[in-house]
Design a protein around this motif. Sequence first.
Motif, short mmCIF file in Angstrom:
data_model
loop_
_atom_site.label_atom_id
_atom_site.label_comp_id
_atom_site.label_asym_id
_atom_site.label_seq_id
_atom_site.Cartn_x
_atom_site.Cartn_y
_atom_site.Cartn_z
N LEU A 1 0.83 -1.20 0.00
CA LEU A 1 0.00 0.00 0.00
C LEU A 1 0.87 1.25 0.00
CD1 LEU A 1 -2.68 1.49 0.13
CD2 LEU A 1 -2.67 1.14 2.62
N ALA A 2 1.87 1.29 0.85
CA ALA A 2 2.77 2.46 0.91
C ALA A 2 3.47 2.66 -0.42
CB ALA A 2 3.77 2.29 2.04
N TYR A 3 3.94 1.58 -1.03
CA TYR A 3 4.60 1.66 -2.34
C TYR A 3 3.67 2.30 -3.38
CZ TYR A 3 6.44 0.26 -6.85
OH TYR A 3 6.88 0.28 -8.15
N LEU A 4 2.44 1.82 -3.46
CA LEU A 4 1.50 2.34 -4.45
C LEU A 4 1.15 3.80 -4.18
CD1 LEU A 4 -0.89 -0.72 -4.84
CD2 LEU A 4 0.99 -0.04 -6.35
N LEU A 5 0.98 4.16 -2.92
CA LEU A 5 0.67 5.54 -2.56
C LEU A 5 1.82 6.48 -2.94
CD1 LEU A 5 -0.92 4.89 0.92
CD2 LEU A 5 -2.12 5.87 -1.06
N VAL A 6 3.04 6.09 -2.59
CA VAL A 6 4.20 6.93 -2.89
C VAL A 6 4.41 7.01 -4.40
CG1 VAL A 6 6.72 7.14 -2.65
CG2 VAL A 6 5.30 6.58 -0.65
N HIS A 7 4.27 5.90 -5.08
CA HIS A 7 4.44 5.88 -6.54
C HIS A 7 3.45 6.84 -7.20
CE1 HIS A 7 5.88 3.99 -10.26
NE2 HIS A 7 4.64 4.15 -10.70
N GLY A 8 2.18 6.73 -6.84
CA GLY A 8 1.17 7.62 -7.40
C GLY A 8 1.40 9.07 -7.02
N PHE A 9 1.78 9.31 -5.76
CA PHE A 9 2.07 10.66 -5.28
C PHE A 9 3.19 11.30 -6.11
CE2 PHE A 9 4.86 13.28 -2.64
CZ PHE A 9 3.98 14.28 -2.23
N LEU A 10 4.24 10.54 -6.37
CA LEU A 10 5.34 11.08 -7.17
C LEU A 10 4.88 11.42 -8.58
CD1 LEU A 10 8.33 8.90 -5.93
CD2 LEU A 10 7.81 11.30 -5.35
N HIS A 11 4.02 10.60 -9.16
CA HIS A 11 3.46 10.94 -10.48
C HIS A 11 2.69 12.26 -10.42
CE1 HIS A 11 4.55 7.72 -13.14
NE2 HIS A 11 4.05 6.77 -12.34
N LEU A 12 1.93 12.48 -9.35
CA LEU A 12 1.18 13.74 -9.22
C LEU A 12 2.11 14.94 -9.13
CD1 LEU A 12 -1.68 12.89 -6.69
CD2 LEU A 12 -1.76 12.86 -9.19
N GLU B 1 14.78 8.89 -15.84
CA GLU B 1 13.60 9.25 -15.05
C GLU B 1 13.25 8.12 -14.08
OE1 GLU B 1 11.03 12.06 -18.14
OE2 GLU B 1 10.65 9.90 -18.08
N GLU B 2 13.31 6.89 -14.58
CA GLU B 2 13.00 5.73 -13.75
C GLU B 2 13.96 5.63 -12.57
OE1 GLU B 2 13.68 1.14 -14.45
OE2 GLU B 2 11.90 1.83 -15.54
N ALA B 3 15.24 5.80 -12.83
CA ALA B 3 16.23 5.71 -11.75
C ALA B 3 15.98 6.79 -10.70
CB ALA B 3 17.64 5.84 -12.33
N ASP B 4 15.69 8.00 -11.13
CA ASP B 4 15.43 9.11 -10.21
C ASP B 4 14.17 8.84 -9.39
OD1 ASP B 4 15.78 11.69 -9.02
OD2 ASP B 4 14.28 12.49 -10.41
N MET B 5 13.08 8.48 -10.06
CA MET B 5 11.82 8.26 -9.38
C MET B 5 11.92 7.11 -8.39
SD MET B 5 8.07 7.60 -11.01
CE MET B 5 6.62 7.43 -10.00
N PHE B 6 12.50 6.00 -8.81
CA PHE B 6 12.57 4.83 -7.94
C PHE B 6 13.51 5.04 -6.76
CE2 PHE B 6 10.92 1.44 -11.14
CZ PHE B 6 9.77 2.20 -11.31
N GLU B 7 14.55 5.87 -6.94
CA GLU B 7 15.45 6.19 -5.82
C GLU B 7 14.70 7.00 -4.77
OE1 GLU B 7 17.76 8.42 -3.22
OE2 GLU B 7 16.97 9.45 -4.99
N VAL B 8 13.94 7.99 -5.19
CA VAL B 8 13.15 8.81 -4.26
C VAL B 8 12.11 7.94 -3.57
CG1 VAL B 8 11.52 10.74 -4.09
CG2 VAL B 8 13.54 10.95 -5.55
N GLN B 9 11.46 7.10 -4.34
CA GLN B 9 10.43 6.21 -3.82
C GLN B 9 10.98 5.29 -2.73
OE1 GLN B 9 7.54 4.74 -6.92
NE2 GLN B 9 8.77 2.92 -6.61
N GLU B 10 12.10 4.65 -3.00
CA GLU B 10 12.68 3.73 -2.02
C GLU B 10 13.21 4.48 -0.80
OE1 GLU B 10 12.55 0.42 -1.59
OE2 GLU B 10 11.17 0.59 -3.27
#
Length: 156
Positions: free
Chosen positions: A116-127, A137-146
């Motif tokens: 749930l936290a993963y999906l929320l953060v992933h969607g939040f970052l897209h917003l 872009e993927e490397a940047d987004m996934f680093e922030v997400q993790e």
Amino acid sequence: MELEMYDHSNGKLTNHQRDLTEEVLSLAANEINLIPYSSMSVTFVRNPEMREINKKYRGVDRATDVISFAINDNEDIEILAQLMDVDRLDLGDLFVSLDKVDEQALFLNHSTDRELAYLLVHGFLHLNGYDHQTKDEEADMFEVQERILTKYGLPR
């Protein structure tokens, strides 16, 4: 950040999941230095409703885990708020399938909290303008997400 939550899950959403949502999104907002006068919504759904949303807006006739509807795609949120001279900027809306949270947590052999936290953060970052269309872009987004998930106590 102002957060509105809507429960379309027919009783599946728990108070613990509500608390987790508020906490992890607050942490995520702080982590990316989100302007304090922003707002967003999260709607929790089941697979049948998610399938309809996915079909209507993405043309894909199956349920998915999270869908984000950004109000201002690829915009610098802070500059946009200043230009619009507003005291609150709506980031957009997330829809999360609680059925998919359960399914994917089981498949990936981790907790439903982590999923749930993963999906929320992933969607939040897209917003907030993050994407994963290119490798950079993927490397940047996934680093922030993790980083956010690890700080929250739900590392991979």
